[in-house]
Design a protein around this motif. Structure first.
Motif, PDB file in Angstrom:
ATOM      1  N   SER A   1       0.812  -1.216   0.000  1.00  9.95           N
ATOM      2  CA  SER A   1       0.000   0.000   0.000  1.00  9.95           C
ATOM      3  C   SER A   1       0.844   1.263   0.000  1.00  9.95           C
ATOM      4  CB  SER A   1      -0.928  -0.007   1.224  1.00  9.95           C
ATOM      5  OG  SER A   1      -1.855  -1.069   1.148  1.00  9.95           O
ATOM      6  N   ILE A   2       1.976   1.233   0.668  1.00  9.38           N
ATOM      7  CA  ILE A   2       2.765   2.468   0.785  1.00  9.38           C
ATOM      8  C   ILE A   2       3.812   2.600  -0.318  1.00  9.38           C
ATOM      9  CG2 ILE A   2       2.435   2.508   3.284  1.00  9.38           C
ATOM     10  CD1 ILE A   2       5.335   1.586   3.594  1.00  9.38           C
ATOM     11  N   MET A   3       4.042   1.528  -1.107  1.00 11.21           N
ATOM     12  CA  MET A   3       5.057   1.569  -2.158  1.00 11.21           C
ATOM     13  C   MET A   3       4.422   1.588  -3.547  1.00 11.21           C
ATOM     14  SD  MET A   3       8.310   1.529  -1.260  1.00 11.21           S
ATOM     15  CE  MET A   3       7.993   2.657   0.097  1.00 11.21           C
ATOM     16  N   PRO A   4       5.041   2.306  -4.502  1.00 15.76           N
ATOM     17  CA  PRO A   4       4.595   2.176  -5.898  1.00 15.76           C
ATOM     18  C   PRO A   4       4.884   0.759  -6.396  1.00 15.76           C
ATOM     19  CG  PRO A   4       6.023   4.091  -5.587  1.00 15.76           C
ATOM     20  CD  PRO A   4       6.131   3.273  -4.351  1.00 15.76           C
ATOM     21  N   ALA A   5       4.287   0.407  -7.509  1.00 15.97           N
ATOM     22  CA  ALA A   5       4.564  -0.891  -8.117  1.00 15.97           C
ATOM     23  C   ALA A   5       6.044  -0.969  -8.497  1.00 15.97           C
ATOM     24  CB  ALA A   5       3.680  -1.095  -9.338  1.00 15.97           C
ATOM     25  N   THR A   6       6.558  -2.193  -8.619  1.00 14.77           N
ATOM     26  CA  THR A   6       7.990  -2.385  -8.897  1.00 14.77           C
ATOM     27  C   THR A   6       8.437  -1.610 -10.125  1.00 14.77           C
ATOM     28  OG1 THR A   6       7.903  -4.589  -7.915  1.00 14.77           O
ATOM     29  CG2 THR A   6       9.770  -4.107  -9.357  1.00 14.77           C
ATOM     30  N   ALA A   7       7.632  -1.636 -11.179  1.00 11.68           N
ATOM     31  CA  ALA A   7       8.005  -0.962 -12.425  1.00 11.68           C
ATOM     32  C   ALA A   7       7.884   0.548 -12.343  1.00 11.68           C
ATOM     33  CB  ALA A   7       7.140  -1.479 -13.569  1.00 11.68           C
ATOM     34  N   ASN A   8       7.403   1.045 -11.183  1.00  9.36           N
ATOM     35  CA  ASN A   8       7.175   2.475 -11.065  1.00  9.36           C
ATOM     36  C   ASN A   8       7.855   3.059  -9.826  1.00  9.36           C
ATOM     37  OD1 ASN A   8       5.964   4.876 -12.035  1.00  9.36           O
ATOM     38  ND2 ASN A   8       4.325   4.699 -10.515  1.00  9.36           N
ATOM     39  N   SER A   9       8.900   2.378  -9.353  1.00  9.67           N
ATOM     40  CA  SER A   9       9.517   2.820  -8.101  1.00  9.67           C
ATOM     41  C   SER A   9      11.011   3.089  -8.232  1.00  9.67           C
ATOM     42  CB  SER A   9       9.270   1.777  -7.008  1.00  9.67           C
ATOM     43  OG  SER A   9       9.864   0.542  -7.341  1.00  9.67           O
TER      44      SER A   9
ATOM     45  N   ALA B   1     -11.777  -3.306   6.407  1.00  5.82           N
ATOM     46  CA  ALA B   1     -11.528  -3.399   4.961  1.00  5.82           C
ATOM     47  C   ALA B   1     -11.663  -2.027   4.301  1.00  5.82           C
ATOM     48  CB  ALA B   1     -12.482  -4.403   4.323  1.00  5.82           C
ATOM     49  N   GLN B   2     -12.711  -1.282   4.717  1.00  7.44           N
ATOM     50  CA  GLN B   2     -12.901   0.065   4.159  1.00  7.44           C
ATOM     51  C   GLN B   2     -11.771   0.995   4.595  1.00  7.44           C
ATOM     52  OE1 GLN B   2     -16.807   0.751   5.815  1.00  7.44           O
ATOM     53  NE2 GLN B   2     -17.841   0.336   3.823  1.00  7.44           N
ATOM     54  N   ALA B   3     -11.344   0.867   5.853  1.00  9.40           N
ATOM     55  CA  ALA B   3     -10.246   1.698   6.349  1.00  9.40           C
ATOM     56  C   ALA B   3      -8.943   1.391   5.603  1.00  9.40           C
ATOM     57  CB  ALA B   3     -10.078   1.467   7.855  1.00  9.40           C
ATOM     58  N   TYR B   4      -8.728   0.119   5.320  1.00  9.39           N
ATOM     59  CA  TYR B   4      -7.526  -0.275   4.566  1.00  9.39           C
ATOM     60  C   TYR B   4      -7.538   0.340   3.173  1.00  9.39           C
ATOM     61  CZ  TYR B   4      -4.251  -3.140   1.913  1.00  9.39           C
ATOM     62  OH  TYR B   4      -3.232  -3.559   1.087  1.00  9.39           O
ATOM     63  N   ALA B   5      -8.679   0.294   2.509  1.00 11.46           N
ATOM     64  CA  ALA B   5      -8.786   0.873   1.160  1.00 11.46           C
ATOM     65  C   ALA B   5      -8.554   2.376   1.198  1.00 11.46           C
ATOM     66  CB  ALA B   5     -10.147   0.551   0.561  1.00 11.46           C
ATOM     67  N   ALA B   6      -9.122   3.055   2.214  1.00  9.54           N
ATOM     68  CA  ALA B   6      -8.937   4.504   2.327  1.00  9.54           C
ATOM     69  C   ALA B   6      -7.485   4.857   2.607  1.00  9.54           C
ATOM     70  CB  ALA B   6      -9.851   5.049   3.432  1.00  9.54           C
ATOM     71  N   ALA B   7      -6.855   4.067   3.479  1.00 10.71           N
ATOM     72  CA  ALA B   7      -5.457   4.326   3.812  1.00 10.71           C
ATOM     73  C   ALA B   7      -4.546   4.093   2.611  1.00 10.71           C
ATOM     74  CB  ALA B   7      -5.030   3.439   4.984  1.00 10.71           C
ATOM     75  N   THR B   8      -4.858   3.049   1.862  1.00 16.22           N
ATOM     76  CA  THR B   8      -4.065   2.765   0.649  1.00 16.22           C
ATOM     77  C   THR B   8      -4.175   3.910  -0.348  1.00 16.22           C
ATOM     78  OG1 THR B   8      -4.347   0.378   0.924  1.00 16.22           O
ATOM     79  CG2 THR B   8      -3.772   1.173  -1.283  1.00 16.22           C
ATOM     80  N   ALA B   9      -5.385   4.415  -0.556  1.00 19.38           N
ATOM     81  CA  ALA B   9      -5.601   5.530  -1.481  1.00 19.38           C
ATOM     82  C   ALA B   9      -4.843   6.763  -1.017  1.00 19.38           C
ATOM     83  CB  ALA B   9      -7.089   5.822  -1.607  1.00 19.38           C
ATOM     84  N   ALA B  10      -4.856   7.018   0.293  1.00 19.24           N
ATOM     85  CA  ALA B  10      -4.150   8.188   0.817  1.00 19.24           C
ATOM     86  C   ALA B  10      -2.653   8.070   0.592  1.00 19.24           C
ATOM     87  CB  ALA B  10      -4.455   8.342   2.312  1.00 19.24           C
TER      88      ALA B  10
END
Length: 961
Positions: A375-383, A522-531
């Protein structure tokens, strides 16, 4: 070897200079005067020569001449002057002055060329395509220098790396510091023997001493040997017997281009020549030239990394953490943040791992450490993250200057035998583009020659002495400054730690806040990931600010001190830091001869010639490999050729055949045949056909380089170097396959010289002495193209990988073809108009871009001109020239591999207008010239990563031109 060659040269020079003791025959004194038939004024500077001999003179300021000859009477004198019809006069009585009148002429096709067959012949009857730029054309050209004027020739391409460093090419496969076109200065190879590029005209002939330039496009190895693969440029200086007196030229002006640090700056060019002959026996000449200016600048900011989904179209330092600007340096070093942080993130015992583990535990394990990390890292190809770079203008020395000194001492032993010694020395500061941009600072090179020349032979010994001076690699300098301030082993962890801390804090705050707001885990995880993902750009900016805190800034004493240390340390450096300076002092030694047997074999013209060459590598171990004794290598080559020519059908048909053999100690011997036929009809019309071959022996660096760079270890491609690093033992993979995740074993092939087989058909004809037509079509088959391959070898000791870059041959033929057409029309009242167009293309280019083939050539380019050397006998002249070329793709080792593979490194099309107007004051022997190059200020670049060329305006004052 060096001492032996030096002793041989010294002995040869002493022998040549002491041949005055040869018994002399009875001398005859011949005097006379030359007059302009139109103005009835006496003509200074007319060349007077004895036909079939080297003896002659030049008319003085009053149009008179006097010389001695050992030839018996009667004899024939030839009177010649640029722009006038040559006259021949038979002299039977030495007691009577010879008075001659010359008539002005603008008849085309009257030039005599030597390069096409190594014997003098009419340019109309040349067996191969040839272009010539004589002293008259040089004076009339609107180009700032005669070297710039080469771009106006049919089929010629230029690559401008700086104001004083330009590379010439023909018929495709262009490159900076082009090694596929041979450049000879008075018969001496002008390539820097260690750094492996022809240095333009930095060490060459001044414009005042330039007699003519002959250029052969296409394969020319049959007579000129290695490296005459794509053509040959022969520059010939003036003989002091023929061109005497003092001449000087002062040129000053401005360079203007808006993108430079200072848009408009000054330009200064001074040349002086003095030559004198004594009693028709001894003559000498001295030349001096000096140029100074603020150079063109390279500042293309586009992003060529193509990492993180960005690239040339939209990549910037603001939106791409892996930004790699074309003309910013130090930002080539990049690391994948996600891959680097993953072990710490998933293993407690470090701040990041402990933080993620604690947050996971607070959720009762519902959200795993791996989920949080994702959640806190970009994808491998984008980091990917790169270090912050520096602009070229803060690293390069743009204070361009060039000083040339040349001298020669000639002794005419008898009418058809002349001995002379010659020395040329040049030094300067310029910029060159190779795998990196290079600041060629205080570079020095000397060429020294002893020659014995007759009417049908020559013997020549010369040496080229290269000294790199304070030259350095600009990209390596930037990396060295970065590493000296803060090593990458410290900078990247700081960056990654700051990013991860911000991202994890944002994720935790958002997660806790969402739970407190009544959302499910689950909703909190999705919100945190988006942030966390939405804050990525801010995290990158904050992380870079943290890692760059205290970074050395251009213009500060700290930056200058760090840069000085890196520039003073030989490349690649040592345990104490990166080095960027070239310590090269490589020398070339060559002996050669040619003999024309036409005086012994009357029914066919036969030439025989040969040469022996030694490269003495000397880079202090910084650039080239060392042998088992700790010494750098000597590379030996030899070659020889035979040519036979015969005229048939009452001299209407001329057949020529030649074959040459060359052997370099590291490669198989190379045969280079050439066959040609010229059919002449209606006196001035000629059809020619030829079969030609050319080859290029890999450069000294291609053979023996051993240089560790931040990205690769560069090594030579010969078996000795491959075996030295054990690349044939154990697994070795291509870098491309490793990056794709499917390692493929690399299979080595023999490393061989490049070769070209060419066919050409052409026509050159003169209509009514007014219209000159020159056209040709050619077909090339290029074999063993010399490219570059990156290889990965696992290192059992370190557990990592060693990456090598080696030159290799492409395993397929490359076929190309093209055509060119030139038209020149001599109009009434001395007006002339004309132009030329050339077309070059690959027959099958599929897969060549991804294979790294450097075609680097526009399909279409053309030149148009209008001029008059003497308007209505007013001594006013002018010339206007328009040049245009099509867009094309540029591939090179300077271009990012990803950009190379995609084939998007486009050089835009451009057109440029040059113009000049001049006025001659005959009594004062002074010429005033006002002109400009690119006067419409249509700024352009000619190759990838090179500077933007703007407008150049000048005023010159010339004496006795």
């Amino acid at each position: 070897m060096k001492n032996c060659f030096t002793r041989t040269c010294l002995c040869s020079i002493l022998i040549l200079l002491n041949l005055w003791s040869v018994a002399q025959a009875q001398q005859t004194t011949i005097t006379g005067a030359v007059t302009n038939s139109t103005t009835s004024q006496k003509m200074p500077g007319v060349t007077v020569s004895v036909k079939g001999a080297l003896t002659g003179a030049i008319t003085d300021a009053s149009g008179n001449f006097r010389f001695n000859t050992t030839r018996s009477l009667p004899l024939t004198l030839v009177f010649s002057y640029v722009g006038f019809k040559s006259e021949e006069v038979t002299v039977s009585n030495a007691g009577e002055p010879v008075n001659v009148m010359l008539s002005s002429t603008e008849i085309l096709g009257q030039e005599v060329v030597v390069a096409a067959s190594r014997v003098a012949q009419s340019i109309l009857q040349s067996p191969v395509s040839i272009e010539k730029l004589d002293s008259r054309a040089i004076k009339a050209s609107p180009a700032p220098t005669f070297y710039d004027a080469l771009a106006n020739m049919k089929g010629v391409e230029m690559s401008t790396q700086s104001l004083t460093f330009k590379s010439v090419n023909t018929r495709g496969f262009n490159g900076n510091g082009n090694t596929r076109v041979l450049q000879l200065i008075d018969g001496m190879d002008n390539q820097a023997p260690g750094l492996n590029f022809s240095v333009g005209n930095i060490v060459g002939i001044t414009e005042l001493d330039m007699d003519n330039v002959e250029l052969l496009p296409g394969a020319a190895s049959a007579l000129y040997g290695p490296n005459a693969l794509n053509g040959i440029v022969l520059m010939n200086s003036k003989n002091p017997f023929d061109y005497q007196g003092l001449s000087a030229n002062v040129k000053s002006g401005i360079l203007s281009e808006d993108g430079r640090s200072k848009a408009t700056t000054g330009y200064y060019d001074v040349t002086v020549r003095y030559a004198h002959a004594f009693n028709n026996k001894w003559a000498f000449k001295l030349n001096f030239g000096y140029i100074k200016a603020d150079d063109w600048q390279a500042y293309d900011p586009r992003d060529q990394s193509t990492l993180n989904g960005h690239g040339l179209a939209d990549g910037t330092r603001a939106n791409n953490p892996a930004y790699n600007g074309i003309n910013t340096y130090g930002d080539e070093t990049n690391v994948n943040m996600r891959t680097s942080l993953q072990p710490a993130a998933l293993n407690p015992g470090n701040p990041l791992g402990d933080g993620i583990a604690a947050l996971s535990a607070a959720t009762g394990g519902a959200i795993t450490p791996a989920m949080i990390f994702n959640s806190i890292m970009p994808a491998t190809a984008n980091s990917f993250v790169s270090r912050t770079g520096y602009d070229e203008r803060n690293l390069a020395d743009y204070d361009t200057k060039n000083m040339k000194i040349n001298g020669a001492l000639h002794y005419r032993i008898k009418d058809n035998l002349e001995a002379f010694v010659q020395g040329s020395y040049g030094t300067g500061t310029t910029v060159y583009t190779g795998a990196d941009r290079y600041s060629i600072k205080n570079f020095r090179m000397g060429q020294y020659k002893a020659e014995l020349k007759g009417s049908n032979f020559y013997v020549r010994l010369y040496t080229t002495q290269e000294r790199a001076g304070d030259s350095y690699a600009i990209g390596t300098l930037a990396q060295g400054i970065n590493e000296a301030w803060k090593p990458s082993t410290t900078w990247f962890p700081q960056y990654f730690g700051a990013y991860a801390t911000q991202a994890l804090t944002t994720f935790r705050d958002a997660f806790v806040g969402a739970l407190g707001g009544g959302q499910t885990p689950a909703q909190a995880y999705a919100a945190a990931t988006a942030a966390a993902q939405n804050g990525s750009t801010n995290f990158h900016n904050g992380a870079r600010a943290t890692a760059d805190q205290g970074r050395l800034l251009p213009g500060t004493s700290e930056f200058d001190a760090a840069a000085t240390k890196v520039k003073e340390k030989p490349i690649p450096g040592n345990d104490q830091g990166v080095g960027a300076r070239f310590a090269d002092k490589t020398n070339l030694y060559q002996g050669e001869f040619m003999y024309n047997f036409s005086n012994l074999i009357p029914f066919v013209e036969v030439l025989v010639g040969g040469n022996y060459r030694v490269y003495s590598l000397n880079s202090g171990g910084s650039l080239f490999a060392l042998d088992d004794n700790g010494d750098e290598f000597n590379i030996k080559e030899f070659g020889g050729y035979v040519q036979a020519a015969k005229g048939l059908i009452d001299e209407h048909l001329h057949l020529t055949g030649s074959i040459r053999y060359d052997k370099n100690e590291n490669f198989k011997g190379q045969f280079s045949p050439r066959l040609s036929a010229v059919y002449t009809f209606l006196k001035t019309h000629n059809i020619r056909a030829s079969y030609q071959t050319g080859f290029r022996i890999p450069t000294c660096q291609d053979q023996y380089i051993n240089l560790q760079t931040p990205q690769y270890r560069l090594i030579g491609g010969i078996p000795y170097m491959i075996d030295r690093f054990g690349l044939k033992n154990g697994p070795v993979y291509t870098l491309e396959s490793v990056q794709a995740g499917t390692p493929q074993q690399y299979v080595f092939r023999d490393f061989e010289p490049e070769r070209i087989v060419a066919f050409e058909v052409g026509y050159k004809g003169l209509f009514a002495n007014k219209v000159l037509v020159d056209a040709y079509v050619y077909s090339n088959n290029f074999k063993n193209y010399n490219g570059v391959q990156a290889l990965v070898k696992p290192n059992a000791t370190t557990g990592g990988n060693d990456i090598f870059s080696i030159p290799v041959n492409l395993d397929r033929d490359i076929k190309s073809w093209g055509w060119a057409l030139g038209l020149d029309y001599s109009m009434p009242l001395n007006f002339a108009i004309g132009g030329n167009i050339s077309y070059n293309d690959l027959r099958d280019d599929e897969g060549l871009t991804s294979a790294g083939v450097m075609w680097n050539t526009p399909k279409v380019r053309y030149n148009l001109y209008l001029g008059n050397r003497n308007i209505a006998s007013s001594n006013f002249g002018f010339n206007v020239t328009w040049r245009w070329q099509d867009k094309f793709i540029w591939n090179s080792t300077f271009v990012s591999p990803a950009v190379n593979t995609l084939g998007i490194s486009e050089i835009p099309a451009y057109g440029t207008l040059d113009a000049q107007v001049s006025k001659l004051f005959p009594k004062a022997k002074t010429t005033v010239k006002i002109g400009g190059a690119n006067i419409l200020q249509k700024n352009y670049i000619q190759s990838w990563g090179n500077p933007t060329v703007g407008a150049q305006y000048y005023v010159s004052l010339g004496y006795n031109l």
